[in-house]
Design a protein around this motif. Structure first.
Motif, short mmCIF file in Angstrom:
data_model
loop_
_atom_site.label_atom_id
_atom_site.label_comp_id
_atom_site.label_asym_id
_atom_site.label_seq_id
_atom_site.Cartn_x
_atom_site.Cartn_y
_atom_site.Cartn_z
N THR A 40 0.79 -1.08 0.13
CA THR A 40 0.03 0.11 -0.01
C THR A 40 0.75 1.31 -0.11
OG1 THR A 40 0.00 -0.26 2.38
CG2 THR A 40 -1.82 -1.20 1.22
N MET A 41 2.03 1.02 -0.02
CA MET A 41 3.03 2.30 -0.06
C MET A 41 2.67 3.08 -1.03
SD MET A 41 7.31 2.64 -0.07
CE MET A 41 7.25 2.71 -1.72
N THR A 42 2.74 4.49 -1.06
CA THR A 42 2.79 5.34 -2.27
C THR A 42 4.19 6.18 -2.09
OG1 THR A 42 1.75 6.97 -0.54
CG2 THR A 42 0.50 5.69 -2.03
N PHE A 43 4.04 6.89 -3.37
CA PHE A 43 5.42 7.46 -3.80
C PHE A 43 5.48 8.74 -4.44
CE2 PHE A 43 9.24 8.15 -6.65
CZ PHE A 43 10.38 7.50 -5.87
N ASN A 44 4.99 9.65 -3.59
CA ASN A 44 4.58 10.92 -3.95
C ASN A 44 5.47 12.05 -3.46
OD1 ASN A 44 2.16 9.93 -5.04
ND2 ASN A 44 1.19 9.85 -3.11
N ALA A 45 5.63 13.06 -4.28
CA ALA A 45 6.57 14.16 -3.92
C ALA A 45 6.04 15.09 -2.75
CB ALA A 45 6.64 15.16 -5.00
N ALA A 46 4.72 15.13 -2.49
CA ALA A 46 4.16 15.67 -1.57
C ALA A 46 4.34 15.09 -0.01
CB ALA A 46 2.57 16.12 -1.76
N GLY A 47 4.73 13.92 -0.15
CA GLY A 47 4.69 12.79 1.13
C GLY A 47 3.49 12.53 1.62
N VAL A 48 2.40 12.66 0.90
CA VAL A 48 0.95 12.19 1.83
C VAL A 48 0.56 11.05 0.56
CG1 VAL A 48 0.49 14.36 2.51
CG2 VAL A 48 -0.07 14.21 0.13
N PRO A 49 -0.31 10.06 1.12
CA PRO A 49 -0.76 10.08 2.72
C PRO A 49 0.22 9.27 3.57
CG PRO A 49 -1.58 8.15 1.36
CD PRO A 49 -0.88 9.02 0.42
N ALA A 50 -0.34 9.01 4.87
CA ALA A 50 0.56 8.64 5.80
C ALA A 50 1.47 7.54 5.52
CB ALA A 50 -0.27 8.38 7.27
N GLY A 51 1.06 6.71 4.50
CA GLY A 51 2.02 5.53 4.31
C GLY A 51 2.81 5.81 3.01
N ASP A 52 3.12 7.22 2.79
CA ASP A 52 3.93 7.46 1.63
C ASP A 52 5.21 7.07 2.06
OD1 ASP A 52 3.88 9.01 -1.12
OD2 ASP A 52 5.44 9.79 -0.06
#
Length: 208
Positions: A81-93
């Motif tokens: 469920t990990m995400t990879f977003n420049a903004a650093g959201v959601p909590a699991g990013d």
């Protein structure tokens, strides 16, 4: 007089440590040069020197992402469920500022072809031949890399600027379940040409 074994080992370790320090100093100098070069604007032509500098930046950034991913996994993070977003959201990013596993770094625009989207992409289900088991890998990748930079990535990693060809288009690289099959196989990080004559940089974050 013969040196005691433990002293010989200590001397060898000091030598290895000095080598690593010198390598890191050289890499930091390359990154600094790339940032200075980037401030000049986007040149119409990439020189061999600038290609070498920008390829070093991409390799350094991808290595930092890999370290962040390792910390995420070690801390019990759920890679499914990990995400990879420049903004650093959601909590699991991966880049969430509260957990501080890592910091997102935008790639230098000059390392990419004109008009390319200046952003790292992430796949959690890409198979890379020769890496890990038959299960898919998590990769960070860049679309539309400039050809000279692509060649320099491989040259710095494997001692040859040859760019292997993958039998898939750039759009297919980002599709779930894609397979990156290259010759030679077993490259965890590198750059390749796609079937639609574009160039992709990739780096596995963790092997299955």
């Amino acid at each position: 007089m013969k040196m005691p074994p433990y002293q010989g080992l200590e001397h060898h370790q000091r030598g290895m440590g000095a080598t690593i320090v010198l390598f890191m100093i050289a890499l930091i100098a390359l990154v600094g040069a790339a940032l200075a070069y980037a401030n000049r604007g986007n040149p119409a032509r990439i020189t061999s020197e600038s290609a070498r500098v920008f390829s070093a930046v991409l390799l350094k950034q991808s290595a930092d992402f890999r370290d962040a991913y390792s910390r995420f996994v070690f801390d019990g993070g759920d890679v499914a469920t990990m995400t990879f977003n420049a903004a650093g959201v959601p909590a699991g990013d991966l880049f969430n500022p509260a957990t501080q596993y890592g910091v997102y770094q935008a790639p230098p625009a000059q390392a990419l072809a004109p008009g390319a989207v200046v952003a790292w992409r992430y796949n959690r289900s890409t198979a890379v031949t020769g890496i890990g088991s038959t299960a898919p890998e998590s990769i960070a990748w860049l679309a539309d890399v400039a050809q000279p930079v692509c060649a320099q990535v491989n040259n710095q990693m494997y001692g040859t600027p040859a760019i292997p060809l993958a039998a898939l288009t750039q759009a297919e690289v980002g599709a779930p379940g894609a397979t990156i099959s290259l010759t030679p196989a077993g490259r965890a990080t590198g750059c390749f040409a796609t079937a639609d004559n574009r160039f992709v940089f990739y780096s596995t974050l963790g092997e299955s």
